[in-house]
Design a protein around this motif. Structure first.
Motif, PDB file in Angstrom:
ATOM      1  N   LEU A 185       0.859  -1.182   0.000  1.00 22.00           N
ATOM      2  CA  LEU A 185       0.000   0.000   0.000  1.00 22.00           C
ATOM      3  C   LEU A 185       0.893   1.229   0.000  1.00 22.00           C
ATOM      4  CD1 LEU A 185      -2.747   1.527   0.367  1.00 22.00           C
ATOM      5  CD2 LEU A 185      -2.338   1.342   2.845  1.00 22.00           C
ATOM      6  N   PHE A 186       0.638   2.133  -0.930  1.00 21.23           N
ATOM      7  CA  PHE A 186       1.306   3.431  -0.957  1.00 21.23           C
ATOM      8  C   PHE A 186       0.291   4.488  -0.558  1.00 21.23           C
ATOM      9  CE2 PHE A 186       4.479   1.034  -2.866  1.00 21.23           C
ATOM     10  CZ  PHE A 186       5.581   1.783  -3.268  1.00 21.23           C
ATOM     11  N   LEU A 187       0.635   5.289   0.446  1.00 24.35           N
ATOM     12  CA  LEU A 187      -0.215   6.389   0.885  1.00 24.35           C
ATOM     13  C   LEU A 187       0.443   7.699   0.486  1.00 24.35           C
ATOM     14  CD1 LEU A 187      -1.302   5.296   4.488  1.00 24.35           C
ATOM     15  CD2 LEU A 187      -2.618   5.168   2.378  1.00 24.35           C
ATOM     16  N   ALA A 188      -0.277   8.504  -0.295  1.00 26.01           N
ATOM     17  CA  ALA A 188       0.215   9.808  -0.712  1.00 26.01           C
ATOM     18  C   ALA A 188      -0.666  10.887  -0.105  1.00 26.01           C
ATOM     19  CB  ALA A 188       0.194   9.923  -2.236  1.00 26.01           C
ATOM     20  N   GLY A 189      -0.042  11.941   0.386  1.00 22.14           N
ATOM     21  CA  GLY A 189      -0.797  13.093   0.863  1.00 22.14           C
ATOM     22  C   GLY A 189      -1.023  14.064  -0.293  1.00 22.14           C
ATOM     23  N   GLN A 190      -2.282  14.384  -0.575  1.00 25.17           N
ATOM     24  CA  GLN A 190      -2.583  15.273  -1.698  1.00 25.17           C
ATOM     25  C   GLN A 190      -1.980  16.659  -1.481  1.00 25.17           C
ATOM     26  OE1 GLN A 190      -5.237  17.859  -1.377  1.00 25.17           O
ATOM     27  NE2 GLN A 190      -4.752  18.620  -3.429  1.00 25.17           N
ATOM     28  N   GLY A 191      -1.747  17.038  -0.221  1.00 23.35           N
ATOM     29  CA  GLY A 191      -1.149  18.339   0.090  1.00 23.35           C
ATOM     30  C   GLY A 191       0.323  18.260   0.460  1.00 23.35           C
ATOM     31  N   ASP A 192       0.981  17.166   0.138  1.00 25.58           N
ATOM     32  CA  ASP A 192       2.384  16.947   0.512  1.00 25.58           C
ATOM     33  C   ASP A 192       3.302  17.729  -0.430  1.00 25.58           C
ATOM     34  OD1 ASP A 192       4.940  15.907   1.095  1.00 25.58           O
ATOM     35  OD2 ASP A 192       4.117  13.938   1.592  1.00 25.58           O
ATOM     36  N   CYS A 193       4.108  18.622   0.128  1.00 23.94           N
ATOM     37  CA  CYS A 193       5.045  19.415  -0.673  1.00 23.94           C
ATOM     38  C   CYS A 193       6.423  18.783  -0.775  1.00 23.94           C
ATOM     39  CB  CYS A 193       5.186  20.814  -0.081  1.00 23.94           C
ATOM     40  SG  CYS A 193       3.645  21.746  -0.038  1.00 23.94           S
ATOM     41  N   GLN A 194       6.650  17.641  -0.108  1.00 29.19           N
ATOM     42  CA  GLN A 194       7.958  16.993  -0.153  1.00 29.19           C
ATOM     43  C   GLN A 194       7.916  15.723  -0.987  1.00 29.19           C
ATOM     44  OE1 GLN A 194       9.026  17.969   4.373  1.00 29.19           O
ATOM     45  NE2 GLN A 194      10.698  17.059   3.259  1.00 29.19           N
ATOM     46  N   ALA A 195       7.153  14.743  -0.564  1.00 27.58           N
ATOM     47  CA  ALA A 195       6.926  13.553  -1.395  1.00 27.58           C
ATOM     48  C   ALA A 195       5.625  13.806  -2.144  1.00 27.58           C
ATOM     49  CB  ALA A 195       6.832  12.307  -0.532  1.00 27.58           C
ATOM     50  N   ALA A 214      -3.418   4.956  -2.342  1.00 27.69           N
ATOM     51  CA  ALA A 214      -4.486   5.786  -1.785  1.00 27.69           C
ATOM     52  C   ALA A 214      -3.952   7.206  -1.627  1.00 27.69           C
ATOM     53  CB  ALA A 214      -4.961   5.247  -0.442  1.00 27.69           C
ATOM     54  N   VAL A 215      -4.576   8.142  -2.315  1.00 26.04           N
ATOM     55  CA  VAL A 215      -4.223   9.556  -2.194  1.00 26.04           C
ATOM     56  C   VAL A 215      -5.198  10.180  -1.206  1.00 26.04           C
ATOM     57  CG1 VAL A 215      -3.932  11.743  -3.396  1.00 26.04           C
ATOM     58  CG2 VAL A 215      -3.364   9.593  -4.566  1.00 26.04           C
ATOM     59  N   LEU A 216      -4.665  10.734  -0.134  1.00 33.10           N
ATOM     60  CA  LEU A 216      -5.491  11.256   0.951  1.00 33.10           C
ATOM     61  C   LEU A 216      -5.643  12.764   0.799  1.00 33.10           C
ATOM     62  CD1 LEU A 216      -3.960   9.164   3.882  1.00 33.10           C
ATOM     63  CD2 LEU A 216      -5.890   8.597   2.379  1.00 33.10           C
ATOM     64  N   GLU A 217      -6.861  13.192   0.606  1.00 31.34           N
ATOM     65  CA  GLU A 217      -7.156  14.597   0.326  1.00 31.34           C
ATOM     66  C   GLU A 217      -6.642  15.510   1.437  1.00 31.34           C
ATOM     67  OE1 GLU A 217     -11.075  17.469  -0.436  1.00 31.34           O
ATOM     68  OE2 GLU A 217     -11.305  15.309  -0.118  1.00 31.34           O
ATOM     69  N   GLY A 218      -5.850  16.523   1.040  1.00 33.05           N
ATOM     70  CA  GLY A 218      -5.406  17.548   1.971  1.00 33.05           C
ATOM     71  C   GLY A 218      -4.300  17.160   2.921  1.00 33.05           C
ATOM     72  N   VAL A 219      -3.920  15.900   2.960  1.00 34.16           N
ATOM     73  CA  VAL A 219      -2.914  15.448   3.936  1.00 34.16           C
ATOM     74  C   VAL A 219      -1.522  15.907   3.497  1.00 34.16           C
ATOM     75  CG1 VAL A 219      -1.817  13.415   4.957  1.00 34.16           C
ATOM     76  CG2 VAL A 219      -4.302  13.515   4.720  1.00 34.16           C
ATOM     77  N   THR A 220      -0.729  16.380   4.451  1.00 34.75           N
ATOM     78  CA  THR A 220       0.613  16.893   4.186  1.00 34.75           C
ATOM     79  C   THR A 220       1.669  15.902   4.667  1.00 34.75           C
ATOM     80  OG1 THR A 220       0.558  18.073   6.286  1.00 34.75           O
ATOM     81  CG2 THR A 220      -0.100  19.299   4.319  1.00 34.75           C
ATOM     82  N   HIS A 221       2.923  16.250   4.421  1.00 31.36           N
ATOM     83  CA  HIS A 221       4.021  15.318   4.705  1.00 31.36           C
ATOM     84  C   HIS A 221       4.123  14.990   6.195  1.00 31.36           C
ATOM     85  CE1 HIS A 221       7.587  13.207   3.288  1.00 31.36           C
ATOM     86  NE2 HIS A 221       8.239  13.648   4.358  1.00 31.36           N
ATOM     87  N   PHE A 222       4.099  16.008   7.022  1.00 29.09           N
ATOM     88  CA  PHE A 222       4.340  15.773   8.450  1.00 29.09           C
ATOM     89  C   PHE A 222       3.078  15.415   9.217  1.00 29.09           C
ATOM     90  CE2 PHE A 222       8.245  17.884   7.227  1.00 29.09           C
ATOM     91  CZ  PHE A 222       9.188  17.114   7.896  1.00 29.09           C
ATOM     92  N   GLN A 223       1.929  15.398   8.533  1.00 27.21           N
ATOM     93  CA  GLN A 223       0.732  14.912   9.223  1.00 27.21           C
ATOM     94  C   GLN A 223       0.769  13.405   9.433  1.00 27.21           C
ATOM     95  OE1 GLN A 223      -2.520  16.766   6.929  1.00 27.21           O
ATOM     96  NE2 GLN A 223      -2.791  18.202   8.629  1.00 27.21           N
ATOM     97  N   PHE A 224       1.743  12.718   8.859  1.00 26.31           N
ATOM     98  CA  PHE A 224       1.954  11.311   9.194  1.00 26.31           C
ATOM     99  C   PHE A 224       2.643  11.182  10.557  1.00 26.31           C
ATOM    100  CE2 PHE A 224       1.304  11.104   4.647  1.00 26.31           C
ATOM    101  CZ  PHE A 224       0.601   9.923   4.466  1.00 26.31           C
ATOM    102  N   THR A 225       3.189  12.288  11.072  1.00 30.20           N
ATOM    103  CA  THR A 225       3.780  12.304  12.405  1.00 30.20           C
ATOM    104  C   THR A 225       2.747  12.847  13.387  1.00 30.20           C
ATOM    105  OG1 THR A 225       4.710  14.556  12.390  1.00 30.20           O
ATOM    106  CG2 THR A 225       5.981  12.835  11.269  1.00 30.20           C
ATOM    107  N   ASP A 226       3.212  13.216  14.582  1.00 27.74           N
ATOM    108  CA  ASP A 226       2.290  13.698  15.609  1.00 27.74           C
ATOM    109  C   ASP A 226       2.005  15.193  15.524  1.00 27.74           C
ATOM    110  OD1 ASP A 226       4.772  14.606  16.370  1.00 27.74           O
ATOM    111  OD2 ASP A 226       4.635  13.905  18.448  1.00 27.74           O
ATOM    112  N   SER A 227       2.627  15.886  14.569  1.00 22.61           N
ATOM    113  CA  SER A 227       2.439  17.330  14.456  1.00 22.61           C
ATOM    114  C   SER A 227       2.708  17.776  13.023  1.00 22.61           C
ATOM    115  CB  SER A 227       3.383  18.071  15.411  1.00 22.61           C
ATOM    116  OG  SER A 227       3.406  19.460  15.131  1.00 22.61           O
ATOM    117  N   ASP A 228       1.947  18.774  12.560  1.00 31.26           N
ATOM    118  CA  ASP A 228       2.201  19.316  11.226  1.00 31.26           C
ATOM    119  C   ASP A 228       2.893  20.681  11.291  1.00 31.26           C
ATOM    120  OD1 ASP A 228       0.050  20.852  12.074  1.00 31.26           O
ATOM    121  OD2 ASP A 228      -1.399  19.817  10.792  1.00 31.26           O
ATOM    122  N   ALA A 229       3.508  20.984  12.437  1.00 32.90           N
ATOM    123  CA  ALA A 229       4.207  22.263  12.576  1.00 32.90           C
ATOM    124  C   ALA A 229       5.348  22.384  11.572  1.00 32.90           C
ATOM    125  CB  ALA A 229       4.732  22.424  13.998  1.00 32.90           C
ATOM    126  N   ASP A 230       6.009  21.267  11.242  1.00 34.67           N
ATOM    127  CA  ASP A 230       7.103  21.324  10.276  1.00 34.67           C
ATOM    128  C   ASP A 230       6.599  21.684   8.887  1.00 34.67           C
ATOM    129  OD1 ASP A 230       9.396  20.734  11.856  1.00 34.67           O
ATOM    130  OD2 ASP A 230       8.747  18.653  11.982  1.00 34.67           O
TER     131      ASP A 230
END
Length: 283
Positions: A185-195, A214-230
């Motif tokens: 399974l490959f998970l892509a964040g639709q809002g990811d600016c890195q991958a 699976a492309v996840l709408e609006g999800v960013t790179h660091f939302q796979f972690t515990d914070s999207d501050a990065d």
């Protein structure tokens, strides 16, 4: 001259044996226990591994029979502690999750550490996990750099499923990818600016069947972690709340793992398609 017991102790310090697991985990929240243990990799490296397990109120392993498990490889320069939220969600669902920590938090400096974590899961002869993990149902997951390493680990055998989060395989492995026929399974964040979505898709297209993207709408790179501050600091502010992103990531990963560990194994395509904000392709 050193005595034989002293010499033996020195040799053991170099060659090393894994420290036995305790009989019970520390209960961190209802239904989930946590254990910190050191294991040996490459004969000499002593590495910390965090275990998140389904646990009773007393810290014993919850569930009957042998349990499925996951080795989770953290992203580059990101502490594995920042992925414990994912491990907690999987442990709640009955999986045992091992998170090894790599030198300088870079998995390329200890690719075999994931294999040592797998050995801890399936070969523990005593303590909490003794005989409780099903060696035929162990997945490897990874985020970003950890996703690159997760594919490398799977190519080495011993894992029955792979989850690649916001990542794609090392081009150096392209010639071998066709041999990897376990579910992926490959998970892509639709809002990811890195991958970026296109990069993750290009990596997924190299994989053998059965595989899902699976492309996840609006999800960013660091939302796979515990914070999207990065994400914010790097000029890629999220539009999807972190709690919603986490829910989508959890649903997708859990649905896939359930299908991948079933007989016959699959990708859980139908369930993935029902996730709010997910666009799914499978083959």
């Amino acid at each position: 001259m050193r005595s034989m017991p002293a010499l033996l102790a020195c040799l053991l310090a170099v060659a090393g044996c894994d420290r036995p697991l305790p009989e019970r985990a520390a209960v961190m929240q209802e239904g989930v226990g946590r254990v910190q243990v050191d294991v040996r990799a490459n004969g000499t490296d002593l590495i910390p591994v965090t275990l998140l397990v389904p646990a009773t109120a007393e810290g014993a392993l919850r569930g009957e029979g042998r349990l499925p498990a996951v080795v989770y490889v953290h992203g580059g320069a990101v502490s594995p502690a920042r992925y414990e939220w994912q491990a907690v969600e999987l442990a709640r669902r009955g999986l045992v999750v091992a998170l090894p920590r790599h030198p300088n938090d870079l998995a390329f400096f200890g690719i075999d550490f994931g294999r040592a974590a797998r050995r801890l899961l399936v070969e523990s002869g005593e303590g909490l996990l003794a005989g409780r993990v099903d060696a035929s149902r162990v997945a490897v997951m990874g985020h970003s750099l950890g996703g690159v390493v997760a594919v490398k680990l799977a190519l080495g055998g011993g894992f029955q499923a792979v989850v690649v989060q916001a990542s794609f395989p090392d081009p150096a492995d392209d010639a071998r990818l066709a041999s990897l026929t376990v579910p992926t399974l490959f998970l892509a964040g639709q809002g990811d600016c890195q991958a970026r979505e296109a990069q993750v898709r290009a990596g997924w297209e190299k994989m053998a069947s059965p595989s899902a993207l699976a492309v996840l709408e609006g999800v960013t790179h660091f939302q796979f972690t515990d914070s999207d501050a990065d994400d914010v600091r790097r000029g890629c502010p999220p539009v999807t709340p972190l709690a919603d992103a986490h829910a989508r990531i959890t649903e997708a990963s859990a649905a896939f793992l359930e299908a991948a560990f079933a007989q016959p194994p699959g990708t859980g395509e139908a369930t993935l398609r029902r996730i709010t904000g997910a666009t799914v392709e499978a083959r």
